[in-house]
Scaffold this active site. Sequence first.
Site, mmCIF file in Angstrom:
data_model
loop_
_atom_site.group_PDB
_atom_site.id
_atom_site.type_symbol
_atom_site.label_atom_id
_atom_site.label_comp_id
_atom_site.label_asym_id
_atom_site.label_seq_id
_atom_site.Cartn_x
_atom_site.Cartn_y
_atom_site.Cartn_z
ATOM 1 N N GLU A 14 1.033 -11.583 -2.810
ATOM 2 C CA GLU A 14 1.702 -10.429 -3.016
ATOM 3 C C GLU A 14 3.467 -10.338 -3.082
ATOM 4 O OE1 GLU A 14 -0.196 -6.585 -1.370
ATOM 5 O OE2 GLU A 14 -0.411 -8.233 0.212
ATOM 6 N N SER A 164 -3.360 -5.859 -2.555
ATOM 7 C CA SER A 164 -2.885 -5.716 -4.070
ATOM 8 C C SER A 164 -4.288 -6.134 -4.804
ATOM 9 C CB SER A 164 -1.909 -6.640 -4.350
ATOM 10 O OG SER A 164 -0.661 -6.012 -3.817
ATOM 11 N N ASN A 288 -3.037 0.590 4.593
ATOM 12 C CA ASN A 288 -1.855 -0.373 4.413
ATOM 13 C C ASN A 288 -0.656 0.115 5.236
ATOM 14 O OD1 ASN A 288 -3.107 -1.923 1.920
ATOM 15 N ND2 ASN A 288 -3.403 0.034 1.540
ATOM 16 N N SER A 297 4.996 2.929 -7.085
ATOM 17 C CA SER A 297 3.983 2.850 -6.132
ATOM 18 C C SER A 297 3.708 4.261 -5.684
ATOM 19 C CB SER A 297 4.478 2.129 -4.865
ATOM 20 O OG SER A 297 4.826 0.767 -5.238
#
Length: 326
Positions: A14, A164, A288, A297
Amino acid sequence: MKNIAIIMGGYSSEYKISLTSGNVVYQNLDKAKYKGYRIHIFKEKWVYVDDNEAEFPIDKNDFSVTVNGTKIVFDAVFNAIHGTPGEDGLMQAYFELIGLKQTSCDYYQAALTFNKRDLLSVLKPYGIKTATSFYLNQGDAINQEAILNKVGLPCFVKPNKSGSSFGISKVHTKEEFLPAIEVAYKEDNEIIIESFLDGTEVSVGVINYKGEVVVLPITEIVSENDFFDYEAKYLGKSQEITPARISAEMTQKVGAIAKKAYEVLKMKGFSRSEFIIVNEEPHMLEMNTIPGLTTESLIPQQAREAGIPLTDLFTNAIELALNSPL
């Protein structure tokens, strides 16, 4: 003027997304209050990268940096590392040991939430529903029939500690099952196999905003791909609809569950929990603690919908860190 180290990069697949998140934080810092420093954390080097892309090594004894003979120390760290070592508790524990304040949750919460199967086990007694699942560690014997009898087809095979959507496969047939396990083991030595939940996928951001735990507007995820995979997340292969097209009652219900998880775990900073709603019941997939902060995002989208500009979102995180006891 406070010196803020923005850590980005990391040791996992990531790292590229993390660099983007970190740069968004850097660009949106309140320049009247903070001087931001971009710190790249990689296995081979920890360095401060200036605006000319020159690199200066970080002294790991106290997380300081010397630039042209001047030693710079930091008032707080803004953690933008997705994956290890920023999201799994390693950096949090290091900063606690050296007495440096930082924006994410504490090391225990980071380690727990990064381990999907441990997180779901801890939340289960609080009535939080999850998919039917089966766990494997690398080297375990694989009884394909017993596993598929338990979880059914289609199912998901996921690395236990990765983000991800790296290493995740949706398995439709028995023939796809063992290859999917190999793919997951490339990312982690523990995997989680989950039943397919056929329902509405939503993502719920929960933050401490100005001292109060707040549920942000919920995002509905409609993937063009078979599931919300890397392409869907980052390459535009999904629709992300904020606020989600769910009833007011369901918005309240799933928001309350995400908030409960945040409070039960004594979370700090940002959290983003993923749910699939099946037959009016939200089932939690994961949480998360360093969610993506790129302009595309979900947390920035949700903050925008709530009327919170990025600069305010980041200022709030930094001020909470600066005012927290060590």
